[in-house]
Structure formats: C-alpha cells, structure tokens
Design a protein around this motif. Structure first.
Motif, mmCIF file in Angstrom:
data_model
loop_
_atom_site.group_PDB
_atom_site.id
_atom_site.type_symbol
_atom_site.label_atom_id
_atom_site.label_comp_id
_atom_site.label_asym_id
_atom_site.label_seq_id
_atom_site.Cartn_x
_atom_site.Cartn_y
_atom_site.Cartn_z
ATOM 1 N N VAL A 168 0.869 -1.180 0.000
ATOM 2 C CA VAL A 168 0.000 0.000 0.000
ATOM 3 C C VAL A 168 0.904 1.227 0.000
ATOM 4 C CG1 VAL A 168 -1.898 1.190 1.151
ATOM 5 C CG2 VAL A 168 -1.678 -1.303 1.357
ATOM 6 N N THR A 169 1.005 1.901 -1.128
ATOM 7 C CA THR A 169 1.899 3.041 -1.243
ATOM 8 C C THR A 169 1.357 4.241 -0.467
ATOM 9 O OG1 THR A 169 0.813 3.920 -3.217
ATOM 10 C CG2 THR A 169 2.546 2.266 -3.560
ATOM 11 N N LEU A 170 2.223 5.190 -0.200
ATOM 12 C CA LEU A 170 1.815 6.396 0.507
ATOM 13 C C LEU A 170 0.756 7.147 -0.290
ATOM 14 C CD1 LEU A 170 2.119 8.339 2.853
ATOM 15 C CD2 LEU A 170 4.061 9.388 1.666
ATOM 16 N N ALA A 171 0.925 7.184 -1.611
ATOM 17 C CA ALA A 171 -0.066 7.854 -2.454
ATOM 18 C C ALA A 171 -1.423 7.170 -2.346
ATOM 19 C CB ALA A 171 0.413 7.868 -3.909
ATOM 20 N N GLU A 172 -1.430 5.832 -2.322
ATOM 21 C CA GLU A 172 -2.685 5.089 -2.193
ATOM 22 C C GLU A 172 -3.291 5.280 -0.808
ATOM 23 O OE1 GLU A 172 -4.381 0.481 -2.398
ATOM 24 O OE2 GLU A 172 -2.303 0.906 -2.966
ATOM 25 N N MET A 173 -2.451 5.350 0.198
ATOM 26 C CA MET A 173 -2.946 5.588 1.548
ATOM 27 C C MET A 173 -3.730 6.894 1.610
ATOM 28 S SD MET A 173 0.496 4.364 3.592
ATOM 29 C CE MET A 173 0.022 5.052 5.171
ATOM 30 N N LYS A 174 -3.253 7.885 0.904
ATOM 31 C CA LYS A 174 -3.908 9.196 0.913
ATOM 32 C C LYS A 174 -5.137 9.221 0.022
ATOM 33 C CE LYS A 174 0.388 11.793 1.728
ATOM 34 N NZ LYS A 174 1.325 12.774 1.131
ATOM 35 N N SER A 175 -5.007 8.684 -1.199
ATOM 36 C CA SER A 175 -6.077 8.825 -2.186
ATOM 37 C C SER A 175 -7.209 7.822 -2.023
ATOM 38 C CB SER A 175 -5.498 8.692 -3.603
ATOM 39 O OG SER A 175 -4.948 7.396 -3.805
ATOM 40 N N GLN A 176 -6.876 6.582 -1.634
ATOM 41 C CA GLN A 176 -7.889 5.531 -1.586
ATOM 42 C C GLN A 176 -8.373 5.206 -0.178
ATOM 43 O OE1 GLN A 176 -6.947 2.119 -3.957
ATOM 44 N NE2 GLN A 176 -8.586 0.850 -3.102
ATOM 45 N N TRP A 177 -7.475 5.327 0.812
ATOM 46 C CA TRP A 177 -7.829 4.873 2.142
ATOM 47 C C TRP A 177 -8.009 6.011 3.142
ATOM 48 C CZ3 TRP A 177 -9.594 0.449 1.124
ATOM 49 C CH2 TRP A 177 -8.966 -0.378 0.205
ATOM 50 N N GLY A 178 -8.012 7.234 2.654
ATOM 51 C CA GLY A 178 -8.361 8.380 3.492
ATOM 52 C C GLY A 178 -7.400 8.692 4.613
ATOM 53 N N MET A 179 -6.127 8.362 4.447
ATOM 54 C CA MET A 179 -5.127 8.691 5.469
ATOM 55 C C MET A 179 -4.454 10.010 5.104
ATOM 56 S SD MET A 179 -3.400 4.964 6.066
ATOM 57 C CE MET A 179 -4.410 3.476 6.005
ATOM 58 N N GLY A 180 -4.148 10.796 6.103
ATOM 59 C CA GLY A 180 -3.540 12.096 5.837
ATOM 60 C C GLY A 180 -2.095 12.006 5.424
ATOM 61 N N GLY A 181 -1.442 10.898 5.755
ATOM 62 C CA GLY A 181 -0.036 10.744 5.423
ATOM 63 C C GLY A 181 0.529 9.516 6.095
ATOM 64 N N ALA A 182 1.851 9.472 6.186
ATOM 65 C CA ALA A 182 2.521 8.337 6.822
ATOM 66 C C ALA A 182 2.143 8.279 8.300
ATOM 67 C CB ALA A 182 4.029 8.478 6.660
ATOM 68 N N PRO A 183 2.046 7.088 8.868
ATOM 69 C CA PRO A 183 1.624 6.957 10.274
ATOM 70 C C PRO A 183 2.625 7.568 11.238
ATOM 71 C CG PRO A 183 2.386 4.857 9.419
ATOM 72 C CD PRO A 183 2.313 5.773 8.250
ATOM 73 N N MET A 184 2.092 8.246 12.229
ATOM 74 C CA MET A 184 2.879 8.750 13.356
ATOM 75 C C MET A 184 2.349 8.032 14.589
ATOM 76 S SD MET A 184 4.893 11.026 12.003
ATOM 77 C CE MET A 184 5.450 12.016 13.381
ATOM 78 N N GLY A 185 3.222 7.381 15.334
ATOM 79 C CA GLY A 185 2.734 6.552 16.425
ATOM 80 C C GLY A 185 2.042 5.332 15.846
ATOM 81 N N TRP A 186 0.817 5.065 16.310
ATOM 82 C CA TRP A 186 0.084 3.918 15.776
ATOM 83 C C TRP A 186 -1.370 4.288 15.585
ATOM 84 C CZ3 TRP A 186 -4.060 1.760 18.328
ATOM 85 C CH2 TRP A 186 -4.227 2.098 19.671
ATOM 86 N N ARG A 187 -2.039 3.527 14.728
ATOM 87 C CA ARG A 187 -3.475 3.698 14.505
ATOM 88 C C ARG A 187 -4.070 2.355 14.124
ATOM 89 N NH1 ARG A 187 -3.583 7.272 8.987
ATOM 90 N NH2 ARG A 187 -1.956 8.404 10.123
ATOM 91 N N TYR A 188 -5.365 2.189 14.406
ATOM 92 C CA TYR A 188 -6.035 0.965 13.988
ATOM 93 C C TYR A 188 -6.178 0.952 12.467
ATOM 94 C CZ TYR A 188 -7.324 -0.045 18.831
ATOM 95 O OH TYR A 188 -7.291 -0.327 20.171
ATOM 96 N N VAL A 189 -6.129 -0.242 11.893
ATOM 97 C CA VAL A 189 -6.304 -0.407 10.453
ATOM 98 C C VAL A 189 -7.793 -0.299 10.125
ATOM 99 C CG1 VAL A 189 -6.053 -2.034 8.529
ATOM 100 C CG2 VAL A 189 -4.251 -1.849 10.269
ATOM 101 N N LYS A 190 -8.101 0.407 9.068
ATOM 102 C CA LYS A 190 -9.494 0.549 8.653
ATOM 103 C C LYS A 190 -10.027 -0.772 8.095
ATOM 104 C CE LYS A 190 -9.694 5.510 7.762
ATOM 105 N NZ LYS A 190 -10.135 6.548 6.806
ATOM 106 N N THR A 191 -11.314 -1.000 8.330
ATOM 107 C CA THR A 191 -11.929 -2.270 7.945
ATOM 108 C C THR A 191 -11.821 -2.534 6.451
ATOM 109 O OG1 THR A 191 -13.498 -2.071 9.781
ATOM 110 C CG2 THR A 191 -14.064 -3.619 8.025
ATOM 111 N N ASP A 192 -12.049 -1.513 5.636
ATOM 112 C CA ASP A 192 -11.996 -1.740 4.186
ATOM 113 C C ASP A 192 -10.585 -2.066 3.709
ATOM 114 O OD1 ASP A 192 -11.118 0.815 4.721
ATOM 115 O OD2 ASP A 192 -12.375 1.806 3.225
ATOM 116 N N LEU A 193 -9.571 -1.456 4.315
ATOM 117 C CA LEU A 193 -8.186 -1.785 3.966
ATOM 118 C C LEU A 193 -7.851 -3.196 4.435
ATOM 119 C CD1 LEU A 193 -5.352 -1.150 2.956
ATOM 120 C CD2 LEU A 193 -4.904 0.022 5.138
ATOM 121 N N TRP A 194 -8.316 -3.553 5.629
ATOM 122 C CA TRP A 194 -8.086 -4.901 6.163
ATOM 123 C C TRP A 194 -8.661 -5.955 5.218
ATOM 124 C CZ3 TRP A 194 -10.948 -9.109 7.675
ATOM 125 C CH2 TRP A 194 -10.350 -10.030 8.538
#
Length: 204
Positions: free
Chosen positions: A160-186
């Motif tokens: 999952v590229t950084l560009a895809e993380m932003k455009s397809q999975w609604g992430m603002g950017g590279a992870p800082m700390g930790w976050r739960y994985v979104k259900t659709d990405l999972w």
C-alpha cells in the motif's frame, strides 16, 4: 524476496522456542505439519474480527525503518520495541516501511503477527534465542518501554503506497505513532482465510 507458499494459519510458540515460558503466556506447542492445528493466536476470519465502527481492533498500523524491517525479515530481530503499550487482543502489526531518504519503499509492505497479551517490559525478554536489541532493552538502555515478540511475518503482494494511503484509504499521510487499520483496507489486503493466499506471502 523469493516467492514461497502462503501459510494460512498462525504458528505461535513453535516459531520462537523459549519466548513464552513466562507467567502470562501459554507454553503449548502445536504441530507445524497438522493442517488442523489451532492456536489462540490464529488469524480470525472476517466475520469474527472485532471491529469498532470502521476500524479493526486486532490490527494496528505503525511505521518502521527499512533496516529494522530487514532485520525482522531475516529473523535477526525477533521483537519490535515501542514506547507505547498496545492494548491486549492486538495481534497484527501492519508495517509501513519509511522512505528513509530513498532507502525504503514508503509503503505498507508487511504484516507481523504478535501474541495477544504478551507485552514485555525491560528485563523480561528471554535471552534465548538471541535477537537484535533484546539485551539493550532488558538493560533499560532503549527509549522503548514495551517489547512485542514477532511470531510470524507476511509480505503483501501489493504494498500500500503512501499515495494510495492518501487517495484511496483516506489517510492524511505516513503513520505517526500507531493507529487501527481501517476495515476496508483490512478486507482488501488481508481478509478471511479463503482470500489470503492471493494477498500475502508467508515469510516465516
């Protein structure tokens, strides 16, 4: 990384001998050869995975430098160390390999399986087998306060590229700390057992 068959059920204590001779974990062994072998760390099917709204509560995303990821993949590093304690029941770490000045892929490339409740503190990591960073952590020389044994590692066939993380999975950017994985990405990159063989490659 050379292709290999994908293993669809988790192996736990048999993967790293001696890691779980601790009061808060099981010492039960399972057969590597038996397809019916089960463990409490076995990957759960999509219908059984606990979710919170659009998040999968067993899976977290965090960043890792390429050198540390390479050491995990080669099994020279058998714990991942962090400053924070992940809640019990988190069993998978989605590893975002940082760009690191062109040395890394700036993508989510691997998924590591960890125990559901073992969260080592300094002094409690077994000395055998040897693992990079274990001695320093036990001696309190790291900033990290918690150690997570890596039981298994999978590599995504489609990182999952950084560009895809932003455009397809609604992430603002590279992870800082930790976050739960979104259900659709999972579901797209891991999913249930029947789908997994075409999504990830079992590294160990």
């Amino acid at each position: 990384m050379a292709p290999s068959r994908c293993k669809l059920t988790s192996r736990t204590q048999a993967t790293l001998d001696g890691f779980f001779n601790q009061p808060n974990s099981s010492s039960t062994r399972i057969s590597k050869k038996s397809p019916a072998a089960k463990s409490k760390y076995q990957s759960k099917s999509k219908s059984a995975v606990p979710t919170g709204s659009d998040r999968v509560l067993t899976d977290v995303l965090l960043a890792i430098k390429p050198v540390h990821l390479a050491n995990i993949a080669s099994r020279q590093k058998n714990h991942e160390y962090r400053k924070y304690r992940l809640r019990d029941a988190v069993t998978r770490l989605w590893l975002y390999e940082t760009g690191d000045g062109g040395k890394g892929r700036a993508s989510i490339t691997h998924i590591a399986v960890i125990p559901a409740s073992v969260r080592h503190t300094p002094g409690s990591v077994p000395t055998e087998p040897f693992g990079i960073g274990n001695t320093d952590f036990n001696a309190g020389l790291k900033e990290s306060k918690y150690g997570y044994p890596v039981l298994e590692l999978y590599e995504l066939f489609r990182p999952v590229t950084l560009a895809e993380m932003k455009s397809q999975w609604g992430m603002g950017g590279a992870p800082m700390g930790w976050r739960y994985v979104k259900t659709d990405l999972w579901e797209d990159r891991w999913g249930d057992d029947q789908e997994r063989a075409v999504k990830v490659n079992w590294v160990f």
